[in-house]
Structure formats: C-alpha cells, structure tokens
Design an enzyme around this catalytic site. Sequence first.
Site, PDB file in Angstrom:
ATOM      1  N   LEU A 177       0.824  -1.203   0.000  1.00 14.97           N
ATOM      2  CA  LEU A 177       0.000   0.000   0.000  1.00 14.97           C
ATOM      3  C   LEU A 177       0.859   1.254   0.000  1.00 14.97           C
ATOM      4  CD1 LEU A 177      -2.807  -1.081   2.504  1.00 14.97           C
ATOM      5  CD2 LEU A 177      -2.992  -0.861   0.023  1.00 14.97           C
ATOM      6  N   THR A 219      10.508   7.127   1.297  1.00 13.81           N
ATOM      7  CA  THR A 219      11.636   6.486   1.960  1.00 13.81           C
ATOM      8  C   THR A 219      11.494   4.974   1.941  1.00 13.81           C
ATOM      9  OG1 THR A 219      10.782   6.348   4.234  1.00 13.81           O
ATOM     10  CG2 THR A 219      11.690   8.474   3.510  1.00 13.81           C
ATOM     11  N   ASN A 268       4.268   3.908   7.315  1.00 11.57           N
ATOM     12  CA  ASN A 268       3.759   2.705   6.671  1.00 11.57           C
ATOM     13  C   ASN A 268       4.700   1.514   6.801  1.00 11.57           C
ATOM     14  OD1 ASN A 268       1.705   1.494   4.754  1.00 11.57           O
ATOM     15  ND2 ASN A 268       3.574   1.209   3.562  1.00 11.57           N
ATOM     16  N   SER A 281      -2.069   0.950  10.481  1.00  4.51           N
ATOM     17  CA  SER A 281      -2.270  -0.117  11.453  1.00  4.51           C
ATOM     18  C   SER A 281      -2.880  -1.307  10.710  1.00  4.51           C
ATOM     19  CB  SER A 281      -3.177   0.370  12.581  1.00  4.51           C
ATOM     20  OG  SER A 281      -3.405  -0.647  13.531  1.00  4.51           O
ATOM     21  N   TYR A 338       2.243 -10.008  15.866  1.00  2.32           N
ATOM     22  CA  TYR A 338       1.933  -8.931  14.927  1.00  2.32           C
ATOM     23  C   TYR A 338       0.717  -8.144  15.415  1.00  2.32           C
ATOM     24  CZ  TYR A 338       0.309  -6.557  10.717  1.00  2.32           C
ATOM     25  OH  TYR A 338      -0.127  -5.606   9.827  1.00  2.32           O
ATOM     26  N   LYS A 354       0.230  -3.997  16.595  1.00  2.00           N
ATOM     27  CA  LYS A 354      -0.768  -3.066  16.085  1.00  2.00           C
ATOM     28  C   LYS A 354      -1.677  -2.546  17.205  1.00  2.00           C
ATOM     29  CE  LYS A 354       0.684  -2.974  11.919  1.00  2.00           C
ATOM     30  NZ  LYS A 354       1.422  -1.761  11.471  1.00  2.00           N
ATOM     31  N   THR A 363      -1.678  -7.559  -1.738  1.00  2.00           N
ATOM     32  CA  THR A 363      -0.357  -6.958  -1.898  1.00  2.00           C
ATOM     33  C   THR A 363       0.698  -8.005  -1.566  1.00  2.00           C
ATOM     34  OG1 THR A 363      -0.069  -6.227   0.385  1.00  2.00           O
ATOM     35  CG2 THR A 363      -1.328  -4.778  -1.079  1.00  2.00           C
TER      36      THR A 363
END
Length: 275
Positions: free
Chosen positions: A18, A36, A87, A138, A152, A156, A187
């Site tokens: 994304l 970046t 991100n 998130s 994981y 978040k 993705t």
Amino acid sequence: MTQQTNKIWFITGASRGLGRIWTEAALERGDQVAATARELSSIAALKEQYGDRVLTLELDVTNPAQVKEVVNKAHEHFGRLDIVLNNAGYPLIGTIEDGSAGDIRALYETNVIGPVSVIQAALPLLRGQGYGHILGTSSNLGHLAMPILGYYCSSKWAFEAIHESLALEVAQFGIKVTIIEPGAYATEFGSDQIPKVFEGNPVYHDFKAKFMEGLKGMERGNPAATSQALFKVVDSENPPLRFNLGSHNLTGLKAAYTERIATWEAWDEVSRSAQ
C-alpha cells in the site's frame, strides 16, 4: 470537506504494498512526496518517473539518528510537510509459545518504536508550522487478535494506543492524527520481509497448517481502490481518528466488541464487588 492538492507527503515503507500505491497515487494527483525505503534502489524508479516532485531517501526506521536526519532533510527540501505517513512494518508468523525474544524485539523495533521515532522527529517541525497530519498504517488486527499472528496483532494494538494518545496531546497545536486500518489486501506485504516463520512445537503443526490454508482463501481487496478513499481522509477538514479500509472490517469489529461488552456485563456484579 475541501479538496486540497499540492500536499507534501513524508512516507515510510514506500517501496511496496500500500505504501508504494499511495506514493504513486499522491504523485499522480500532483502532490509532492518524500518517499523512503530501507534500500534506495527499491524506489529509484519513482525519481525517474516523477522527477522533482519526489525526493527519494534511504531510511531504516529502527535507526533513530537516521530518522531525524531524513525527516529534517525532507522538510528542508520541500519547505514544509503536510502529511507524515508511517507505513513501514512487517508481520511475524508463529504461535505465542514459539516466539523468541529476539524476533519479538525486532518486530517491535520496526512496527512500534520506528514509527514513534518518525513521529518524534516530525513533531517539532509540524508544531512550528502550526499544522500537519500524522497518519499511521495499522490493521483491522489492531482491534482483533488471531492465532499464529499474535505478536503482529500485539504490535498493532500498541500502535493504536500510541496514536490515540498522540491525537489527544497534539490537537492543541493544530496537528491531526489518523490511524489507517486496512483489512486483507492483495499486496506482497511481508512476502520477503518476514524475519522468521516459527516452525516451533510440533503440537501446533496441524493447527498452524489449517490456519495458514484458511488465510489463503480470504477475500482480498484491490489495493488500487484505497487511494481515493485515503485522499478523502487527508483532504477532510475533520479527518477521523480511526479509518477502516475495506468492506469487511466493520462486521468483524462489531461482533468482537459485542462479545466483549456481553462478557463484561455478565461479570459486572463480580467486578463491582472488587471496588
């Protein structure tokens, strides 16, 4: 809601998923972006395609000194930063029992501490401007926990709490905060970034295999469909603190919170006795 173009973005994790889609979409609509990534070569094509509208910078968010240097360089280059979008992140797959302290720390360095370093570097600049919008990617798993993805999910949940607290602290300076909560999207997220898929205790092998097979069958959204929704948020004069991306999130969230409230209510008499 007013449409404002020519925004200046600072985006981490701009090389894939994304992050890449939002970077390109922002540039396509005429905005400027400081993009970046850990490896500059992974975003070199952006410079070739978009020229002076994009500033490509190498950034490892787990390096606080580099974070500060790069954020300041982007601000100096463009003269301002309107949107700071965190991100960068990756998943960690394995049971709670099998997680190693080193892998858990590495996950938190990127998913939690890294974004905090970016925020801390950007805040003096945004405060000096008197405005700015901090966004953080998130997940719908910032509210729900799943097996095999527990670490994981926990990163978040921490990410959500930090941004909610941040929003209350910086509103006085004209700075807005939005937590972006994507569901499942098609993705390459995490495909080559996962530091370890825990093999672990064989007692979980069948459970893990069934869970991973179930993930493969999940309906995944079209990543390209997210850009216009994101632009409506950043162009809003009153953006939401939390913003779901995708059509399935709200159903799951309602079910989870309904169950939690029912449990709290069922135990309320015992809870009150402990006052």
